[in-house]
Design an enzyme around this catalytic site. Structure first.
Site, PDB file in Angstrom:
ATOM      1  N   ASP A  10      -1.533  41.571-101.258  1.00 30.09           N
ATOM      2  CA  ASP A  10      -0.783  40.972-100.150  1.00 30.09           C
ATOM      3  C   ASP A  10      -1.272  41.605 -98.855  1.00 30.09           C
ATOM      4  O   ASP A  10      -1.134  42.815 -98.666  1.00 30.09           O
ATOM      5  CB  ASP A  10       0.714  41.246-100.370  1.00 30.09           C
ATOM      6  CG  ASP A  10       1.596  40.366 -99.511  1.00 30.09           C
ATOM      7  OD1 ASP A  10       2.600  39.862-100.020  1.00 30.09           O
ATOM      8  OD2 ASP A  10       1.275  40.174 -98.307  1.00 30.09           O
ATOM      9  N   GLU A 111      -2.440  36.121 -99.548  1.00 31.68           N
ATOM     10  CA  GLU A 111      -2.216  36.755-100.852  1.00 31.68           C
ATOM     11  C   GLU A 111      -3.077  36.146-101.956  1.00 31.68           C
ATOM     12  O   GLU A 111      -3.493  34.997-101.863  1.00 31.68           O
ATOM     13  CB  GLU A 111      -0.736  36.711-101.243  1.00 31.68           C
ATOM     14  CG  GLU A 111      -0.147  35.330-101.323  1.00 31.68           C
ATOM     15  CD  GLU A 111       1.325  35.369-101.732  1.00 31.68           C
ATOM     16  OE1 GLU A 111       1.630  35.877-102.816  1.00 31.68           O
ATOM     17  OE2 GLU A 111       2.152  34.869-100.957  1.00 31.68           O
TER      18      GLU A 111
END
Length: 366
Positions: A10, A111
DNA sequence: GTATGCTTTCGGC
DNA sequence: TTACGGCCGAAAGCATAC
């Protein structure tokens, strides 16, 4: 069945971090990346903010005017979104990550999931080394920090990456799995937002271990045959979703805010044409056709409505799309005599790629 | 009833 | 005190065919 090793990456406060890199002096200030709607000087919402801004309560989704109030004592930097910049940075990082994985899945602009079972021979220690190298490479090449989760499946990897942010690394070994999730609040489960959380709270469920106490039948009754079983398994840390490259996009849409609320066709058409041209251009750029054309309307009360229709044959033709958009808006206005639109949009779906598609006549007459 | 396809809504980021 | 975007994918909801 051998144990999988899955990583979730992320990118931290991604848009705002891109802006910090573009102008490093902003690193010491609250940075707020905004979606300005153009209606008034400050109408719009916060897309994301750096951690300094978050200390003041400024986070994604709040109105810009509210963010300005919260930050009136601070020397904050409000910037408009620069999506093409973020996409370029993201594309370069995703290409790096793809090279680190047995299989790769981009799960959004900021992500990604990586399966590294083979190249680690199932070792979580080896996975931690790979993760550290990835973090270093992303930092050196793009000056972007990220948070990483390592776990036996996608669900736990995603929860793990969220566990320590920013610039974190969380490992959930198979043996520690139960202890890791048991105490978490239910809203840490991906897919459990405000609405599902409220429903669970009514059932006296606030933590994952409390969720685990509910039986499958009860969950399916309450949450349906998709979310129900998902929650049942999630409470146990179970998930067998594979990591796989996402297929072609399934829809393109454009939406924008009107200068003023209206239900007047002549006031909506210029914006609708602009949106239609833009989304049709996207179709052309990607060499796709659409089978379905739709419109979206957000009314004065922020309620969301949509209408769509399937075409006789797939198209990429702007005129055809425009005609259908106009028809659908007229149909919508007629069906809702009191509707006053605040935002309007165009959506193309049923996408397919033109190249590589065999001419159907070959099947018919081959 | 099951499978399939289309329209609308939901919710994440 | 309020304030309010622009995307996307997936699921729900519904109709139809068999």
């Amino acid at each position: 069945m051998t144990q999988r090793v899955i990583i979730h990456v992320d990118l931290d406060y991604f848009y705002a971090q891109c802006e910090e890199n573009l102008n490093p002096s902003n690193r010491e200030k609250p940075v707020i990346v905004c979606v300005y709607s153009g209606r008034t000087e400050e109408s719009g919402v916060v897309s994301t903010s750096n951690y300094l801004a978050r200390k003041y309560g400024v986070k994604a989704g709040i109105p810009i005017a509210r963010a300005k109030k919260l930050l009136e004592t601070a020397e904050a930097v409000f910037l408009p979104m620069n999506r093409s910049l973020y996409e370029e940075v993201s594309d370069r990082i995703m290409d790096m990550l793809r090279n680190c994985a047995d299989s790769f899945e981009k799960a959004g602009i900021d992500e990604a999931y990586l399966e590294i079972t083979n190249r680690t021979s199932g070792s979580f220690e080896k996975a931690a080394e790979i993760a550290a190298e990835m973090k270093q490479q992303i930092l050196e090449q793009e000056h972007i920090t990220c948070s990483i989760g390592i776990a036996p499946n996608k669900l736990l990897a995603k929860i793990a990456s969220d566990h320590n942010k920013p610039n974190g690394l969380t490992i959930v070994n198979p043996g520690e799995l139960a202890a890791f999730i048991a105490g978490l609040p239910v809203d840490k489960i991906p897919g459990v937002g405000k609405k599902v959380e409220e429903n669970l709270n009514h059932l006296k469920v606030q933590t994952v271990s409390q969720l685990r106490a509910l039986d499958a039948t009860n969950l399916i009754e309450t949450f349906g045959k998709s979310l129900g079983p998902y929650l049942y398994h999630a409470a146990r840390g179970e998930d067998d979703e594979p990591v796989r490259e996402r297929e072609q996009p399934t829809q393109f849409s454009r939406i924008a805010t009107l200068k003023k609320n209206t239900r007047d066709m002549s006031e909506m058409m210029p914006l609708l044409e602009e949106l239609t041209n833009s989304v049709a251009q996207k179709l052309a750029e990607t060499d796709m056709t659409c089978k379905s054309v739709g419109i979206i309307a957000i009314l004065h009360d922020l309620s969301i409505h949509s209408k769509s229709r399937t075409l006789e044959s797939p198209t990429a033709d702007v005129k055809t799309i425009t005609k259908n958009v106009k028809d659908l808006i007229e149909q919508f206005l007629q069906s809702m005599p009191n509707a006053v639109a605040r935002r309007i949009g165009v959506r193309l779906s049923g996408l397919s790629r033109r190249s590589g598609q065999t001419d159907i006549s070959k099947f018919l007459h081959g």
